[in-house]
Design an enzyme around this catalytic site. Structure first.
Site, mmCIF file in Angstrom:
data_model
loop_
_atom_site.group_PDB
_atom_site.id
_atom_site.type_symbol
_atom_site.label_atom_id
_atom_site.label_comp_id
_atom_site.label_asym_id
_atom_site.label_seq_id
_atom_site.Cartn_x
_atom_site.Cartn_y
_atom_site.Cartn_z
ATOM 1 N N ARG A 96 3.750 -9.973 45.370
ATOM 2 C CA ARG A 96 4.443 -11.193 44.914
ATOM 3 C C ARG A 96 3.428 -12.274 44.520
ATOM 4 O O ARG A 96 3.610 -13.023 43.575
ATOM 5 C CB ARG A 96 5.406 -11.704 46.006
ATOM 6 C CG ARG A 96 6.024 -13.046 45.646
ATOM 7 C CD ARG A 96 7.295 -13.384 46.397
ATOM 8 N NE ARG A 96 7.248 -13.125 47.821
ATOM 9 C CZ ARG A 96 6.513 -13.785 48.711
ATOM 10 N NH1 ARG A 96 5.714 -14.769 48.311
ATOM 11 N NH2 ARG A 96 6.560 -13.465 49.987
ATOM 12 N N TYR A 148 19.270 -20.194 21.910
ATOM 13 C CA TYR A 148 19.752 -18.936 22.496
ATOM 14 C C TYR A 148 20.803 -19.272 23.578
ATOM 15 O O TYR A 148 20.623 -20.206 24.369
ATOM 16 C CB TYR A 148 18.564 -18.140 23.069
ATOM 17 C CG TYR A 148 19.027 -17.094 24.038
ATOM 18 C CD1 TYR A 148 20.017 -16.183 23.659
ATOM 19 C CD2 TYR A 148 18.543 -17.032 25.335
ATOM 20 C CE1 TYR A 148 20.501 -15.242 24.558
ATOM 21 C CE2 TYR A 148 19.014 -16.092 26.235
ATOM 22 C CZ TYR A 148 20.004 -15.203 25.837
ATOM 23 O OH TYR A 148 20.492 -14.290 26.720
ATOM 24 N N ASP A 222 9.773 -22.151 22.891
ATOM 25 C CA ASP A 222 10.171 -20.743 23.011
ATOM 26 C C ASP A 222 9.711 -20.036 21.735
ATOM 27 O O ASP A 222 10.227 -20.296 20.653
ATOM 28 C CB ASP A 222 11.702 -20.692 23.149
ATOM 29 C CG ASP A 222 12.226 -19.272 23.307
ATOM 30 O OD1 ASP A 222 11.540 -18.322 22.870
ATOM 31 O OD2 ASP A 222 13.333 -19.111 23.850
ATOM 32 N N LYS A 247 11.237 -8.734 23.960
ATOM 33 C CA LYS A 247 11.423 -8.601 22.518
ATOM 34 C C LYS A 247 10.155 -8.027 21.856
ATOM 35 O O LYS A 247 9.790 -6.908 22.138
ATOM 36 C CB LYS A 247 11.818 -9.965 21.933
ATOM 37 C CG LYS A 247 12.928 -10.706 22.722
ATOM 38 C CD LYS A 247 14.256 -10.063 22.573
ATOM 39 C CE LYS A 247 15.443 -10.854 23.098
ATOM 40 N NZ LYS A 247 15.373 -11.445 24.413
HETATM 41 C C1 LIG Z 1 15.059 -17.025 21.880
HETATM 42 C C2 LIG Z 1 15.232 -16.378 23.239
HETATM 43 N N1 LIG Z 1 14.603 -16.908 24.296
HETATM 44 C C3 LIG Z 1 14.720 -16.385 25.521
HETATM 45 C C4 LIG Z 1 15.496 -15.260 25.749
HETATM 46 C C5 LIG Z 1 15.607 -14.732 27.144
HETATM 47 O O1 LIG Z 1 14.874 -13.550 27.292
HETATM 48 P P1 LIG Z 1 15.253 -12.414 28.358
HETATM 49 O O2 LIG Z 1 16.432 -11.694 27.828
HETATM 50 O O3 LIG Z 1 14.006 -11.593 28.416
HETATM 51 O O4 LIG Z 1 15.583 -13.091 29.627
HETATM 52 C C6 LIG Z 1 16.165 -14.663 24.667
HETATM 53 C C7 LIG Z 1 17.019 -13.465 24.816
HETATM 54 O O5 LIG Z 1 17.445 -13.026 25.820
HETATM 55 C C8 LIG Z 1 16.037 -15.248 23.391
HETATM 56 O O6 LIG Z 1 16.682 -14.764 22.343
HETATM 57 N N1 LIG Z 2 24.944 -10.725 28.266
HETATM 58 C C1 LIG Z 2 23.676 -11.340 28.003
HETATM 59 C C2 LIG Z 2 23.419 -11.413 26.537
HETATM 60 C C3 LIG Z 2 21.958 -11.332 26.237
HETATM 61 S S1 LIG Z 2 21.529 -11.818 24.596
HETATM 62 C C4 LIG Z 2 19.866 -11.280 24.430
HETATM 63 C C5 LIG Z 2 19.068 -11.893 23.352
HETATM 64 N N2 LIG Z 2 18.472 -13.114 23.710
HETATM 65 C C6 LIG Z 2 19.747 -12.079 22.037
HETATM 66 O O1 LIG Z 2 19.692 -13.186 21.476
HETATM 67 O O2 LIG Z 2 20.293 -11.120 21.531
HETATM 68 C C7 LIG Z 2 23.703 -12.750 28.591
HETATM 69 O O3 LIG Z 2 24.765 -13.241 28.913
HETATM 70 O O4 LIG Z 2 22.644 -13.344 28.777
#
Ligand SMILES: Cc1ncc(COP(=O)(O)O)c(C=O)c1O
Ligand SMILES: N[C@@H](CCSC[C@H](N)C(=O)O)C(=O)O
Length: 458
Positions: A96, A148, A222, A247
Site C-alpha cells: 500500500r 465526463y 484531465d 484508456k
Molecule cells: C475524460 C475522463 N476522465 C476520467 C475518467 C475516469 O477514468 P476511469 O474509468 O479509469 O476511472 C474517464 C472515464 O472513465 C474519462 O472519460
Molecule cells: N457505468 C460507468 C460508465 C463509465 S464511462 C467510461 C468512460 N469514461 C467513457 O467516457 O466512456 C459509470 O457510471 O461510471
C-alpha cells in the site's frame, strides 16, 4: 485553501525520498538525468549519455536493476517486504505504501509526462478523488459544463456532502471562467477536448487567470482524451495533470488505472499521503500491464488518430455535424493545435434523431457498443444513455448535451473496413438518403440549433 495536512507531519508524511535514503543506510540520494529524486527502485531513464531522446524512444526505453537484469521489470507480487532490522526502515515495507513494480512505472511516467513526480492509482476516478482530497469545506472549484459523467458525479457528491462550492461554466470562454474566479477558488478542473462535446479549453489563459485570482489555486487538467503523447498540460500552466490509464496509456481495455503528475514536490507528497492513507495505489500486476501498454502508445495512437481523421472527414463529407479537432471546421481548430500535437481519436456526431442514432449504434458490427475509449478496438456509444447517464436529464438539457449524440472511439483496424461498417449502419438505420451519386445525411427531426447550445462554438 487551507494547508494540508493540518498537523505536524508524522512519519507517514516524511518524504518518500528521505525514507528511501534511510533504507540504504543513509546512502547518497540518487538523482537521474532529469533531476528526479525518487526512491532508488528499478529506475527507468534515458541511456546516460547526455542526449535528449524523442518521446517515441523514451516510451520504450527502460532501465531495470534487478539481480538478473530482467528486460521486463518483474511483478513484485508481494504485500509485504522483509526488513533487515527490528527498526524496519527498509526501502519497501508494505505494498500500500510502495511497491517496486509501481515505482518503476511511476518513474517512467514522470519521464514521459515531463513531470517531477508521477503517481499511479486504481482508476482515473481514483486519481480525481485523490486530487479533490486537497480541498477543504468552503473551498470553491471552477469547472466546465461539459465533463465526463463520472467527474460530474464526484463533484456533485462533494458539493452535496463536502461543503465544496462547484461552479460549472463554459470553459471555452475564458471570460466566463474569469467571472467566477476569486480568492476562494481553490481548484480549477479542466478537460480538453471535453468528453463528449469535444470542446477545446485554453489551458494557458485559464491557468494564468486562476493563479492571478488566487496564487494558491491549483489548476488540474484531465488529459485522458489525448495522453502525454499529444499534450502536456504541465507545460501549459497546469499544476496537476491526471488521466485515466484505463484508456490510451494501457490501450487494450484489460486494466483500470489512474495517473497523476506534478512538478511541485510538495503537492506530490500530499497526493502520495492520500494514496498511502486511503490505499488506492495501483496493484503490482496492473502496474506491470500498464507499463507494457505504455511502450506501444505511439504506434497505437498514431494509427487511431489517422483512422479518426479519415472517419471524421467521411462523416462530414456526407453531411453530418461532426465534432473533431482535426477538422478545419472545428471552431477551435487553431487553439487546439496551439496546445496539442494531434487531434486524438475520439469524435462525436449528431443525426437529429435519438431513434436513428440508436439504430446506427445497434447496426454497427465492427464497432463495439461500449463505454470507454483508447482501446485498439473501435467503439460506438450514445453518451446520454451510457457514459454520461449519471448526469440527470434536466442537467443534460440545461448544458445542451444533445440526446442523439453518437461518440466514436476509433481503434487501429483497417480504416476502410471501419468506414464500410459505418456506412452500412447509416444506411440500415435510415440516417442517410441514397442517391445515384452516393448518400447524404437525411434531414431528421429538428437538428440541434446553434442557439440551444451552451456556447456558440458549434
Ligand atoms: C475524460 C475522463 N476522465 C476520467 C475518467 C475516469 O477514468 P476511469 O474509468 O479509469 O476511472 C474517464 C472515464 O472513465 C474519462 O472519460
Ligand atoms: N457505468 C460507468 C460508465 C463509465 S464511462 C467510461 C468512460 N469514461 C467513457 O467516457 O466512456 C459509470 O457510471 O461510471
Amino acid at each position: 485553501m487551507s494547508d494540508f495536512p493540518p498537523e505536524k507531519p508524522d512519519h507517514e508524511l516524511e518524504p518518500s525520498s528521505s525514507r528511501s535514503a534511510k533504507a540504504l543506510g543513509k546512502a547518497v540520494a540518487r538523482f537521474d538525468l532529469d533531476g528526479h529524486d525518487l526512491p532508488p527502485s528499478p529506475a527507468p531513464s534515458s541511456p546516460r549519455n547526455g542526449k535528449r531522446y524523442a518521446l517515441a524512444t523514451e516510451l520504450v526505453y527502460t532501465e531495470g536493476s534487478d539481480q538478473y537484469n530482467a528486460s521486463s521489470t518483474p511483478i513484485y507480487q508481494s504485500a509485504t517486504f522483509k526488513q533487515t532490522s527490528g527498526g524496519g526502515g527498509g526501502e519497501y515495507d508494505y505494498t500500500r505504501s510502495g511497491n517496486p513494480t509501481r515505482t518503476h512505472l511511476e518513474r517512467h511516467l514522470a519521464k514521459i509526462m515531463g513531470a517531477e513526480r508521477a503517481l499511479v492509482v486504481s482508476s482515473g476516478m481514483g486519481a480525481l478523488d485523490v486530487i479533490t482530497r486537497l480541498l477543504r469545506p468552503g473551498d470553491e472549484v471552477v469547472t466546465g459544463d461539459d465533463l465526463y459523467g463520472g467527474t460530474n458525479r464526484l463533484l456533485k457528491y462533494l458539493a452535496t456532502n463536502g461543503d465544496i462550492i462547484v461552479h460549472h461554466v463554459d470553459t471555452t470562454k475564458p471570460e466566463s471562467v474569469q467571472r467566477v474566479l476569486g480568492p476562494k477558488t481553490a481548484m480549477v478542473l479542466l478537460e480538453t477536448p471535453t468528453n463528449p462535446l469535444i470542446k477545446i479549453v485554453d489551458i494557458p489563459a485559464i491557468a494564468s487567470a486562476a493563479h492571478e485570482a488566487n496564487p494558491k489555486a491549483l489548476v488540474a487538467v484531465d488529459n485522458t482524451m489525448l495522453s502525454p503523447l499529444l499534450q502536456n498540460p504541465l507545460e501549459l500552466g497546469a499544476d496537476i495533470v491526471y488521466e485515466s490509464g484505463t484508456k490510451y496509456l494501457s490501450g487494450h481495455h484489460d486494466l483500470m488505472a489512474g495517473v497523476l503528475a506534478v512538478n511541485d514536490s510538495a503537492i506530490g507528497e500530499k497526493l502520495y499521503f492520500t494514496i498511502n492513507a486511503s490505499g488506492c495505489g495501483l496493484a503490482p500486476f496492473d502496474s506491470w500491464l500498464l507499463m507494457r501498454g505504455i511502450k506501444t502508445l505511439k504506434v497505437r495512437m498514431e494509427q487511431q488518430q489517422s483512422n479518426a481523421q479519415r472517419i471524421a472527414e467521411f462523416l462530414e463529407a456526407h453531411g453530418f455535424k461532426v465534432r473533431y479537432p482535426g477538422l478545419k471546421s472545428h471552431p477551435q481548430y487553431d487553439l487546439h493545435n496551439s496546445m496539442a500535437r494531434g487531434a486524438g481519436a475520439v469524435l462525436s456526431f449528431e443525426t437529429g434523431s435519438i431513434q436513428v442514432s440508436e439504430r446506427i449504434v445497434e447496426a454497427a458490427k465492427l464497432w463495439a457498443i461500449s463505454v470507454s475509449f483508447g482501446c485498439v478496438n473501435s467503439l460506438i456509444s450514445m453518451p446520454c444513455r451510457m457514459s454520461h447517464a449519471s448526469i440527470d436529464a434536466a442537467t443534460r438539457k440545461e448544458r445542451a448535451l444533445p440526446e442523439d449524440i453518437i461518440r466514436l472511439c476509433v481503434g487501429i483496424e483497417d480504416v476502410d473496413d471501419l468506414i464500410d461498417d459505418l456506412s452500412r449502419a447509416l444506411v440500415l438505420a435510415g440516417a442517410v438518403n441514397i442517391t445515384p451519386g452516393g448518400f447524404h445525411a437525411a434531414d431528421l427531426g429538428t437538428p440541434p440549433k446553434k442557439d440551444t447550445l451552451s456556447n456558440d462554438v458549434f
